[in-house]
Design an enzyme around this catalytic site. Structure first.
Site, mmCIF file in Angstrom:
data_model
loop_
_atom_site.group_PDB
_atom_site.id
_atom_site.type_symbol
_atom_site.label_atom_id
_atom_site.label_comp_id
_atom_site.label_asym_id
_atom_site.label_seq_id
_atom_site.Cartn_x
_atom_site.Cartn_y
_atom_site.Cartn_z
ATOM 1 N N ASP A 321 -62.931 57.547 54.787
ATOM 2 C CA ASP A 321 -63.031 57.928 53.382
ATOM 3 C C ASP A 321 -61.859 58.808 52.954
ATOM 4 O O ASP A 321 -61.229 59.484 53.762
ATOM 5 C CB ASP A 321 -64.345 58.663 53.123
ATOM 6 C CG ASP A 321 -64.460 59.957 53.918
ATOM 7 O OD1 ASP A 321 -64.071 59.956 55.102
ATOM 8 O OD2 ASP A 321 -64.921 60.970 53.371
ATOM 9 N N GLU A 322 -61.592 58.805 51.675
ATOM 10 C CA GLU A 322 -60.698 59.749 51.003
ATOM 11 C C GLU A 322 -59.326 59.891 51.674
ATOM 12 O O GLU A 322 -58.785 60.993 51.760
ATOM 13 C CB GLU A 322 -61.374 61.118 50.890
ATOM 14 C CG GLU A 322 -62.618 61.085 50.019
ATOM 15 C CD GLU A 322 -63.320 62.421 49.927
ATOM 16 O OE1 GLU A 322 -63.785 62.760 48.820
ATOM 17 O OE2 GLU A 322 -63.435 63.111 50.948
#
Length: 530
Positions: A321-322
């Site tokens: 993620d991210e």
């Protein structure tokens, strides 16, 4: 009110029987054989401490006993169970020890909530001896979803082994069966990695737990996050404790972003060979591994290999993620290779939904939390991946309940984020059907959390809602009915010392301790806006 009307999660079938209640007293024994014995031992340990009775484990059954039996019950899957209570005894039947464990959690809730009050003194306190009754009832039950989890972020602020075990004890009674530990992030690395005999790049694995600390938000009323790490023996201790309570530990090593702690600890992971400075803020998306460095893949292979080797459960979470500063093609290439490395350990690879855009091994799991749902749906419909549903506006347990919450984050649009919102949703959404979904998970990120008392306040009662969402049939769930049962469950939580948030729209059977104003609580707290 009959306690059969207060069970959480709501069973598939409950029939109150005519006849007298079962009485657990001084002559009661617990009967089990073979693989049922460890589950019986767990039940005996709880009941001995709670009731003061001896409750010996035996292999035969006589009237007045509690029996745990491994036998074919009904076609409800490996965690199904049947529970029958009459004046002659209580019988829990299941195909597997996991099913038996679920059954004894239901049996536990059929006792008066006073049984949850922690006794002082020895493990078996004779001063608590009295007869305890359970109403005559027949229950047949099985979960809607195979995976029912909570996530604890131990990277931003550390939780000790003892604290994690306390979390396990509370979640187990609600039939959660997975504890996702977010072990690494920008602020800290929480799992010991041994120096390997073969270390071509000379990577300093021992530095991972020596450099870095925890999240820190000076100026917003928060004390720094707690520091520490788990040795591999600590991790295995947590895992064994969880396994005895039908909970699998899911370790997460977040890659290729959220890696600043690793880049600060192991200079050779940086293209210039220089260690990154530590950053204790709650910022995200600024760190990345390098797709062009051979040391990246050597490091990931060693780390995932060691973590997989000490993990008994089937899942290995690789994050994903991210990764905002990772070039798109580099991201896809690294996630593809990291997933291949993870799958080569024999584990089922799990990744956050951004990873769904990459080529993942067949049988992988995608955890949806926020953003584009299309790639997740594509993987599910193609049959190449199952889905864990963790939509932030329905499952993120770190979100403030409302603007008055003294701790929590507030980046998710909408709100308020109460037990009600976390109950009123269907995981089968956006084109997903039940067969596409592995299960449901509620993550607790800990940028603003310091210790279990504050963690409990954010977790409960919302995690109680998620437990029923993950277990009970969608068509059997009712908000008004759940509100009533949730209020009754409050006495059990309060007796256990769980500092839950007493929502004003629920008629609670007990008032919890306040984790922010109690005299024993010296922890400072605060909130941040993400």
């Amino acid at each position: 009110m009959n306690v059969t009307e207060l069970l959480i999660p709501k069973p598939v079938h409950v029939a109150v029987l005519d006849g007298r209640a079962f009485t657990l007293g001084g002559a009661t024994r617990i009967s089990a054989t073979g693989a049922a014995v460890p589950v019986a031992g767990h039940l005996a340990s709880f009941l001995r401490r709670a009731t003061g009775h001896e409750l010996p484990l035996v292999s035969d059954f006589r009237p007045g006993d509690v029996a745990l039996e491994l036998t074919r019950t009904f076609d409800g899957g490996p965690e199904a169970y049947a529970l029958t209570v009459t004046d002659a005894g209580a019988r829990v039947r299941a195909d597997t020890p996991a099913g038996l464990f679920n059954g004894i959690q239901t049996l536990r809730q059929l006792f008066d909530p006073a049984i949850e009050a922690p006794p002082a003194g020895p493990v078996r306190n004779p001063d608590r001896q009295r007869d305890w009754t359970v109403p005559a009832v027949e229950i047949k039950d099985a979960p809607r979803f195979r995976y029912r989890g909570l996530m604890l972020d131990v990277a931003r602020s550390f939780f000790t082994v003892a604290e994690v075990k306390e979390q396990i004890d509370v979640m187990a009674q609600l039939k959660f069966n997975a504890l996702h530990l977010h072990l690494t992030d920008d602020q800290a690395w929480r799992i010991e990695i041994h120096e390997p005999e073969n270390n071509p790049s000379g990577l300093e694995y021992a530095n991972l737990t020596a450099v870095g600390g925890a999240v820190n938000h000076p100026g917003v009323g928060l004390t720094p996050g707690r520091t520490g790490f788990y040795t591999q023996k600590d991790y295995q201790d947590i895992q064994a404790y969880a396994a005895a309570r039908n909970i699998a530990v899911v370790p997460e090593i977040d890659l290729p972003g959220h890696v600043n702690a690793a880049l600060a600890a192991v200079p050779r992971l940086n293209p210039d060979g220089r260690a990154k400075p530590m950053n204790a803020t709650g910022e995200v998306g600024y760190s990345t591994l390098s797709a062009d460095l051979p040391a990246t893949y050597e490091f990931v292979s060693e780390v995932l290999g060691q973590v997989a080797a000490i993990t008994d459960g089937p899942y290995l979470h690789i994050g994903g993620d991210e990764a905002h500063v990772t070039g798109h093609e580099n991201y896809l290439a690294m996630v593809r290779e990291f997933a291949r490395i993870g799958a080569a350990t024999g584990k089922t690879v799990v990744g956050w939904n951004e990873a769904a855009e990459a080529d993942l091994p067949d049988g992988s799991v995608v955890q949806y939390w926020f953003g584009d749902f299309g790639q997740v749906l594509n993987k599910a419909e193609q049959g190449t991946a199952k889905v864990i549903m963790s939509p932030a506006d329905r499952t993120y347990l770190d979100q403030k309940y409302d603007s008055t919450s003294p701790i929590g984050l507030s980046w998710v649009d909408g709100g308020p984020f109460t037990w009600s919102e976390y109950y009123q949703w269907n995981p089968a959404q956006g084109g997903l059907e039940d067969q596409h979904i592995l299960g449901v998970e509620g993550p607790l990120w800990t940028e603003t959390v310091r210790g279990n008392r504050q963690a409990y306040w954010l977790l409960y009662p919302r995690a109680v809602s998620l437990a029923e969402v993950a277990w009970s049939p969608q068509e059997a769930r009712s908000l008004s009915d759940f509100r009533r049962r949730l209020g009754g469950f409050g006495e059990r939580l309060a007796n256990q010392g769980v500092t839950f948030q007493p929502a004003a729209d629920v008629e609670w059977s007990a008032t919890p301790a306040d984790p922010f104003t109690e005299p024993n609580n010296t922890t400072e707290y605060g909130t941040i806006e993400a």
